[in-house]
Design an enzyme around this catalytic site. Structure first.
Site, PDB file in Angstrom:
ATOM      1  N   GLU A  52       0.999  -1.386   0.180  1.00  0.00           N
ATOM      2  CA  GLU A  52       0.546  -0.044   0.156  1.00  0.00           C
ATOM      3  C   GLU A  52       0.901   1.723  -0.340  1.00  0.00           C
ATOM      4  O   GLU A  52       0.128   2.331  -0.635  1.00  0.00           O
ATOM      5  CB  GLU A  52      -0.820  -0.333   1.430  1.00  0.00           C
ATOM      6  N   PHE A 114     -11.621  -6.864  13.931  1.00  0.00           N
ATOM      7  CA  PHE A 114     -10.125  -7.738  13.594  1.00  0.00           C
ATOM      8  C   PHE A 114      -9.670  -6.368  12.736  1.00  0.00           C
ATOM      9  O   PHE A 114     -10.934  -6.435  12.108  1.00  0.00           O
ATOM     10  CB  PHE A 114     -10.561  -8.755  12.873  1.00  0.00           C
ATOM     11  N   GLN A 115      -8.534  -6.527  12.146  1.00  0.00           N
ATOM     12  CA  GLN A 115      -8.239  -4.934  11.363  1.00  0.00           C
ATOM     13  C   GLN A 115      -8.467  -3.626  12.087  1.00  0.00           C
ATOM     14  O   GLN A 115      -8.814  -2.992  10.579  1.00  0.00           O
ATOM     15  CB  GLN A 115      -8.011  -5.683   9.562  1.00  0.00           C
ATOM     16  N   MET A 488      24.885   8.952   1.069  1.00  0.00           N
ATOM     17  CA  MET A 488      24.776  10.328   2.150  1.00  0.00           C
ATOM     18  C   MET A 488      24.667  10.515   3.047  1.00  0.00           C
ATOM     19  O   MET A 488      25.103  10.660   4.060  1.00  0.00           O
ATOM     20  CB  MET A 488      22.650  10.496   1.485  1.00  0.00           C
TER      21      MET A 488
HETATM   22  C1  LIG Z   1      18.762  14.659   1.167  1.00  0.00           C
HETATM   23  C2  LIG Z   1      18.172  15.528   0.676  1.00  0.00           C
HETATM   24  C3  LIG Z   1      18.409  17.470   0.308  1.00  0.00           C
HETATM   25  C4  LIG Z   1      18.160  18.354  -0.087  1.00  0.00           C
HETATM   26  N1  LIG Z   1      17.988  19.880   0.018  1.00  0.00           N
HETATM   27  C5  LIG Z   1      17.821  20.568  -0.685  1.00  0.00           C
HETATM   28  C6  LIG Z   1      18.498  21.361  -0.984  1.00  0.00           C
HETATM   29  O1  LIG Z   1      19.489  21.641  -1.519  1.00  0.00           O
HETATM   30  N2  LIG Z   1      17.667  22.696  -1.756  1.00  0.00           N
HETATM   31  C7  LIG Z   1      16.918  23.022  -1.510  1.00  0.00           C
HETATM   32  O2  LIG Z   1      15.442  23.715  -1.942  1.00  0.00           O
HETATM   33  N3  LIG Z   1      15.520  21.981  -0.608  1.00  0.00           N
HETATM   34  C8  LIG Z   1      16.082  20.401  -0.622  1.00  0.00           C
HETATM   35  N4  LIG Z   1      15.802  19.461   0.258  1.00  0.00           N
HETATM   36  C9  LIG Z   1      14.583  19.595  -0.008  1.00  0.00           C
HETATM   37  C10 LIG Z   1      13.828  20.781   1.298  1.00  0.00           C
HETATM   38  O3  LIG Z   1      13.823  19.898   2.230  1.00  0.00           O
HETATM   39  C11 LIG Z   1      12.616  20.816   1.177  1.00  0.00           C
HETATM   40  O4  LIG Z   1      11.619  20.177   0.726  1.00  0.00           O
HETATM   41  C12 LIG Z   1      12.163  22.658  -0.538  1.00  0.00           C
HETATM   42  O5  LIG Z   1      13.315  23.190   0.214  1.00  0.00           O
HETATM   43  C13 LIG Z   1      11.043  22.462  -0.288  1.00  0.00           C
HETATM   44  O6  LIG Z   1      10.604  23.512  -1.044  1.00  0.00           O
HETATM   45  P1  LIG Z   1       9.703  24.905  -1.714  1.00  0.00           P
HETATM   46  O7  LIG Z   1      10.723  25.652  -0.595  1.00  0.00           O
HETATM   47  O8  LIG Z   1       9.430  24.697  -2.458  1.00  0.00           O
HETATM   48  O9  LIG Z   1       8.371  24.640  -0.260  1.00  0.00           O
HETATM   49  P2  LIG Z   1       7.396  23.149  -1.322  1.00  0.00           P
HETATM   50  O10 LIG Z   1       7.277  21.599  -0.193  1.00  0.00           O
HETATM   51  O11 LIG Z   1       6.875  22.277  -2.467  1.00  0.00           O
HETATM   52  O12 LIG Z   1       6.156  23.871  -0.601  1.00  0.00           O
HETATM   53  C14 LIG Z   1       5.075  25.041  -1.626  1.00  0.00           C
HETATM   54  C15 LIG Z   1       5.496  25.929  -1.040  1.00  0.00           C
HETATM   55  O13 LIG Z   1       4.192  27.013  -1.916  1.00  0.00           O
HETATM   56  C16 LIG Z   1       3.039  26.796  -0.831  1.00  0.00           C
HETATM   57  N5  LIG Z   1       2.153  26.298  -2.431  1.00  0.00           N
HETATM   58  C17 LIG Z   1       1.898  24.832  -2.785  1.00  0.00           C
HETATM   59  N6  LIG Z   1       0.428  26.265  -4.073  1.00  0.00           N
HETATM   60  C18 LIG Z   1       0.420  27.452  -3.785  1.00  0.00           C
HETATM   61  C19 LIG Z   1      -0.229  28.091  -4.424  1.00  0.00           C
HETATM   62  N7  LIG Z   1      -0.890  28.210  -5.689  1.00  0.00           N
HETATM   63  N8  LIG Z   1       0.000  29.658  -4.508  1.00  0.00           N
HETATM   64  C20 LIG Z   1       1.718  30.334  -4.431  1.00  0.00           C
HETATM   65  N9  LIG Z   1       1.925  29.021  -3.464  1.00  0.00           N
HETATM   66  C21 LIG Z   1       1.396  27.803  -3.137  1.00  0.00           C
HETATM   67  C22 LIG Z   1       2.811  26.560  -0.551  1.00  0.00           C
HETATM   68  O14 LIG Z   1       1.885  26.122   0.897  1.00  0.00           O
HETATM   69  C23 LIG Z   1       4.176  25.931   0.149  1.00  0.00           C
HETATM   70  O15 LIG Z   1       4.590  27.185   0.934  1.00  0.00           O
HETATM   71  C24 LIG Z   1      16.281  18.735   0.508  1.00  0.00           C
HETATM   72  C25 LIG Z   1      16.095  17.178   1.047  1.00  0.00           C
HETATM   73  C26 LIG Z   1      16.508  15.844   0.992  1.00  0.00           C
HETATM   74  C27 LIG Z   1      15.743  14.565   0.952  1.00  0.00           C
HETATM   75  C1  LIG Z   2      12.783   5.697   5.216  1.00  0.00           C
HETATM   76  C2  LIG Z   2      14.300   5.956   5.606  1.00  0.00           C
HETATM   77  N1  LIG Z   2      14.326   5.281   5.819  1.00  0.00           N
HETATM   78  C3  LIG Z   2      16.272   6.298   6.358  1.00  0.00           C
HETATM   79  C4  LIG Z   2      16.103   7.751   5.645  1.00  0.00           C
HETATM   80  C5  LIG Z   2      17.983   7.971   5.871  1.00  0.00           C
HETATM   81  N2  LIG Z   2      18.928   7.876   4.601  1.00  0.00           N
HETATM   82  C6  LIG Z   2      18.896   9.505   3.710  1.00  0.00           C
HETATM   83  S1  LIG Z   2      19.527   9.424   2.450  1.00  0.00           S
HETATM   84  C7  LIG Z   2      19.645   7.576   3.310  1.00  0.00           C
HETATM   85  C8  LIG Z   2      20.743   6.534   2.328  1.00  0.00           C
HETATM   86  C9  LIG Z   2      20.728   6.335   0.750  1.00  0.00           C
HETATM   87  O1  LIG Z   2      21.351   4.837   0.431  1.00  0.00           O
HETATM   88  P1  LIG Z   2      20.984   4.850  -0.862  1.00  0.00           P
HETATM   89  O2  LIG Z   2      19.842   4.601  -1.284  1.00  0.00           O
HETATM   90  O3  LIG Z   2      22.234   3.908  -1.678  1.00  0.00           O
HETATM   91  O4  LIG Z   2      21.290   6.295  -1.683  1.00  0.00           O
HETATM   92  P2  LIG Z   2      23.164   7.134  -2.125  1.00  0.00           P
HETATM   93  O5  LIG Z   2      22.981   8.212  -0.798  1.00  0.00           O
HETATM   94  O6  LIG Z   2      24.271   5.327  -1.838  1.00  0.00           O
HETATM   95  O7  LIG Z   2      23.262   7.730  -3.346  1.00  0.00           O
HETATM   96  C10 LIG Z   2      19.197   7.387   4.344  1.00  0.00           C
HETATM   97  C11 LIG Z   2      19.176   5.670   5.278  1.00  0.00           C
HETATM   98  C12 LIG Z   2      15.824   8.091   4.904  1.00  0.00           C
HETATM   99  N3  LIG Z   2      16.213   9.098   3.945  1.00  0.00           N
HETATM  100  N4  LIG Z   2      14.084   7.318   4.583  1.00  0.00           N
END
Ligand SMILES: Cc1cc2nc3c(=O)[nH]c(=O)nc-3n(C[C@H](O)[C@H](O)[C@H](O)COP(=O)(O)OP(=O)(O)OC[C@H]3O[C@@H](n4cnc5c(N)ncnc54)[C@H](O)[C@@H]3O)c2cc1C
Ligand SMILES: Cc1ncc(C[n+]2csc(CCOP(=O)(O)OP(=O)(O)O)c2C)c(N)n1
Ligand SMILES: [Mg+2]
Lengths: 582, 163
Positions: A52, A114-115, A488
């Site tokens: 799911e 159940f469930q 990462m």
């Molecule tokens: C490993 C990892 C590394 C990351 N590194 C980075 C990084 O280096 N840089 C980065 O930027 N992010 C990074 N992120 C992502 C970060 O965590 C956030 O998800 C991201 O920065 C949020 O993007 P955003 O500000 O565009 O907001 P979003 O989450 O896209 O939110 C959208 C915003 O727009 C608003 N909105 C929605 N619809 C409308 C509309 N019609 N009109 C006006 N407003 C609207 C919402 O209210 C909200 O405030 C990383 C994530 C991971 C997993």
């Molecule tokens: C469900 C979940 N568990 C743990 C993490 C923490 N986490 C972030 S990146 C990462 C490693 C991912 O490994 P891989 O898919 O091999 O990607 P790589 O960074 O090696 O490119 C982990 C464990 C996560 N983001 N999501």
């Protein structure tokens, strides 16, 4: 004549009437009446996933690619709880989704039947809203409301929990699907405040070092064209968040790349040194700002967002504008035109020229697209894989990703020129998102190239969906950046824990992915040499009707750079390589 | 700063848990909470008191407003308002203290609503401060039980919270 339908039939019919294209789901006791109704008479195809969680990610991928709400159907208890991660993923990234969950019969609720699971309770913090159906007669209006809430304002997931007795086939009710709904307690902003927009226009043209910081809201709100027009009319630089990639064309000279923790040097520098920031549909996430108190010290901030709670949540806005991007940008463009008719010398072209000169200097020095910024290796470098993917797909693919280093490399090196092409979990960072999301995208666009950039860690979190891909013939191309590490995690351990790799390797336990693909009826190929990378990539994409898995062995020691210096760093404090800092 | 936030919400099951859940989810405090249906049976009136700096309160009200079940909201502390907290307090009332309790109750305009050979149950309505002062004034008395309704509030003058 009014039709008489059972609760289950009403759900099936309402989904048709709502124009739903796919239902992603998995059956079980509590939803069997609904499944029977779908089986007997429903034009909406149902996609049977293998877990799911994958149903929610597939619906989510579909929603991100099309802009239409994704639809999920799961049973009570474990079906519902399995869906939770996917609902949370959609919630964090503001993705429209409607999730139908079965529930035990009304009279059993509360008896640990159940469930039985309190789905409304469990999902409460990660939904935009939820409904528990009490009477079958309410189903049409409730479904209409659910779609309306999910897709308007700041989009998000909505759960409808349905006790089994409500859907029983032997009780029929009048069915009428409403064309629209009005709710006294739900009225998202339709336009921005004119006075505020005027102020914003004035501030914008008075800027000497402006920057436009655009996020996922621009994509969600279909504001990319207007944003692009605005940026081009003013000749202002643009940076996108991870969620906003594609909101402004990446190949445009005015694009500075992504900003933030792993953002481009020039984007982070320009933000830090700017005097006016126009933030649109972006939420000043901590992965963007670094230390909030040191964030862009000289900048006045205009913040456009449809959700008032996003404004001044972490960084105070000087000119807040609550409204949907389209309406606000249209009005802003009109205001700018009026001002510039009267004062044709605005914005200050001399200042702007100096600003661009500075930006181009930053670009030339450390820009990821202006020179080779990664080291030499005998092995394939992850960046080269994404560059190859970009070349082979002509920059025109839908690219989903999982979470980790590979995600960042994809974000940095694939240049998205269009919105809705880059599909990843940013807010929750859900490993296991990539493959099911790619399925959803491929179903929405059967003739398009869909790539899933993943890692050997992430892909194993929903690998069972390879079977779903066989059943529905979704020929996605899986690009496995294989570093044999939770890369990462390893990077952080290298940088902060002196290379103690606590639980970030799998030793010799990884499956033979090529054989695994064959077992599922797909094609697997391993790539170890740079010299064969492009050819294998082309071979994979040439197999238009097959799922192909490229297991690409990359240099495991590579890190993602730039990377913000933390803690206590500002936007401009970055590691540029293992031993070079700003 | 202490704030009294009052709202009209759909009289639906689950609405209250959304409000309460929001506070724990986002790390805010609820100090008092009071909720009951209004003259319109489809609406409940919920009043809560919380504390926080301006920025926190702004976020709290924005998030509350976003809840689909919340129809309308007001921060009563932004204007002139009336607040009432109702207290029922059961104290030991024996010997010399029996008269003393009666006198203090009169001074605070409370009522003794239940009398036993050894206990009084006193009802007192007023601001939360007043109820606190009453409890403080009972320092020498053996307090057996305290129950308070939480603050209910309404704006002064013509201003109303209605649809
Ligand atoms: C490993 C990892 C590394 C990351 N590194 C980075 C990084 O280096 N840089 C980065 O930027 N992010 C990074 N992120 C992502 C970060 O965590 C956030 O998800 C991201 O920065 C949020 O993007 P955003 O500000 O565009 O907001 P979003 O989450 O896209 O939110 C959208 C915003 O727009 C608003 N909105 C929605 N619809 C409308 C509309 N019609 N009109 C006006 N407003 C609207 C919402 O209210 C909200 O405030 C990383 C994530 C991971 C997993
Ligand atoms: C469900 C979940 N568990 C743990 C993490 C923490 N986490 C972030 S990146 C990462 C490693 C991912 O490994 P891989 O898919 O091999 O990607 P790589 O960074 O090696 O490119 C982990 C464990 C996560 N983001 N999501
Ligand atoms: Mg890996």
């Amino acid at each position: 004549m009014v039709e008489l339908l059972s609760g289950g039939e009403m759900i099936a019919r309402a989904l048709e009437d709502e124009g739903v294209e796919y239902i992603f789901g998995y059956p079980g006791g509590a939803v069997l009446h609904i499944y029977d109704a779908l089986f007997k008479d429903c034009k909406v195809p149902h996609v049977l996933v293998r877990h799911e969680q994958a149903a929610t990610h597939a619906a989510d991928g579909y929603a991100r690619a099309t802009g239409k709400p994704g639809v999920v159907l799961v049973t009570s208890g474990p079906g519902a709880t399995n869906a939770i991660t996917g609902i949370a993923t959609a919630y964090m990234d503001s993705i429209p989704m409607v999730v139908f969950s079965g529930q035990v019969q009304s009279h059993l609720i509360g008896e640990d039947a159940f469930q039985e699971t309190d789905m409304i309770g469990i999902s409460r913090p990660i939904v935009k809203h939820s409904f528990m159906v009490k009477k079958a007669e309410d189903i049409p209006v409730m479904i209409k409301k659910a779609f309306h809430i999910a897709a308007t304002g700041r989009p998000g997931p909505v759960v409808i929990d349905i006790p089994k007795d409500i859907t029983r086939p032997d009780e029929k009710f009048e069915y009428h699907y409403p064309r629209s709904v009005k709710m006294r307690s739900y009225a998202p902003a339709q336009r921005g405040h004119t006075g505020q927009i005027k102020k914003a226009a004035k501030l914008l043209v008075s800027a000497k070092r402006p920057i436009i910081y655009a996020g996922g809201g621009v994509i969600q709100g279909e504001g990319s064209d207007l944003l692009t027009r605005l940026a081009r009319e003013l000749n202002y630089p643009v940076t996108n968040t991870l969620m906003g990639l594609g909101a402004f064309p990446a190949t445009d000279r005015q694009f500075l790349g992504m900003l933030g923790m792993h953002g481009f040097y020039e984007a982070n520098m320009a933000m830090h040194h700017s005097d006016v920031i126009l933030a649109v549909g972006a939420r000043f996430d901590d992965r963007v700002t670094n230390t909030v108190s040191k964030f862009c010290p000289g900048a006045k901030i205009i913040h456009v967002d449809v959700d008032p709670a996003s404004i001044s949540k972490t960084v105070p806005a000087d000119i807040p504008i609550v409204g949907p991007v389209q309406a606000v940008l249209e009005e802003l463009l009109a205001q700018l035109a009026t001002i510039r008719e009267k004062e044709s010398d605005l914005p200050d072209q001399g200042a702007l020229e100096r600003w661009w000169k500075q930006i181009d200097e930053w670009r030339g020095k450390h820009g990821l697209w202006t020179g080779r910024r990664y080291g030499e290796s005998k092995m394939i470098m992850p960046q080269q894989v994404i560059e190859s993917l970009y070349r082979v797909t002509d920059g025109d693919a839908y690219v989903t990703s999982d979470v980790g280093q590979h995600q960042m490399f994809a974000a940095q090196y694939y240049r998205f020129d269009q919105p809705r092409r880059w599909i990843n979990s940013g807010g929750l960072g859900t490993m296991g998102f990539g493959l099911p999301a790619a399925m959803g995208v491929q179903l929405a666009f059967p003739d398009k190239a869909v790539a899933c950039v993943t890692g050997e860690g992430s892909i194993q979190m929903n690998i069972q969906e390879l079977s779903t891909c066989t059943q529905y013939n979704t020929p996605v191309k899986i690009i496995n950046l294989r570093n044999n590490y939770l890369g990462m995690v390893k990077q952080w351990q290298d940088m902060q824990y002196e290379g103690r790799y606590a639980m970030s390797t799998y030793e010799d336990s990884l499956p033979d992915f090529v054989k695994l693909m064959e077992a599922y009826g797909h094609v697997g190929m391993q790539v170890t040499q740079l010299s064969e990378l492009d050819a294998k990539m082309e071979e994979a994409f040439a197999m238009k009707d097959r799922l192909v898995f490229l297991d690409i062995i990359i240099d495991p020691m590579e890190h993602v750079y730039p990377m913000h210096v933390a803690p206590n760093g500002s936007m401009k404090d970055m590691w540029l390589s293992k031993n070079e800092r700003t | 700063m202490r704030r009294i936030i009052s709202m009209l919400m759909e009289n639906e099951p689950g609405a209250l848990s959304r409000v309460v859940g929001l506070f724990s989810q986002r790390g805010y405090n609820i100090e008092t909470l009071n909720v009951a249906p209004t003259d319109d049976p489809t609406l409940s009136r919920l009043t809560l008191t919380t504390a926080g700096d301006d920025k926190q309160i702004e976020q709290i009200t924005k998030h509350l407003n976003k809840l689909v079940d919340v129809v309308k909201l007001v921060d009563l502390t932004e204007g002139a308002h009336i607040e009432r907290d109702l207290m029922l307090i059961k104290v030991r009332a024996q010997g010399v203290l029996r008269d003393e309790v009666k006198r203090t109750t009169d001074i605070f305009r409370g009522q003794i609503v239940d009398v036993g050979p050894n206990v009084y149950t006193i009802q007192l309505a007023g601001t939360s401060d007043k109820l606190d002062s009453f409890v403080a004034a009972m320092a020498d008395v053996d307090i057996l039980e305290v129950v308070r309704s939480g603050v209910a509030g309404i704006s002064r003058g013509e201003k109303v919270l209605s649809l």
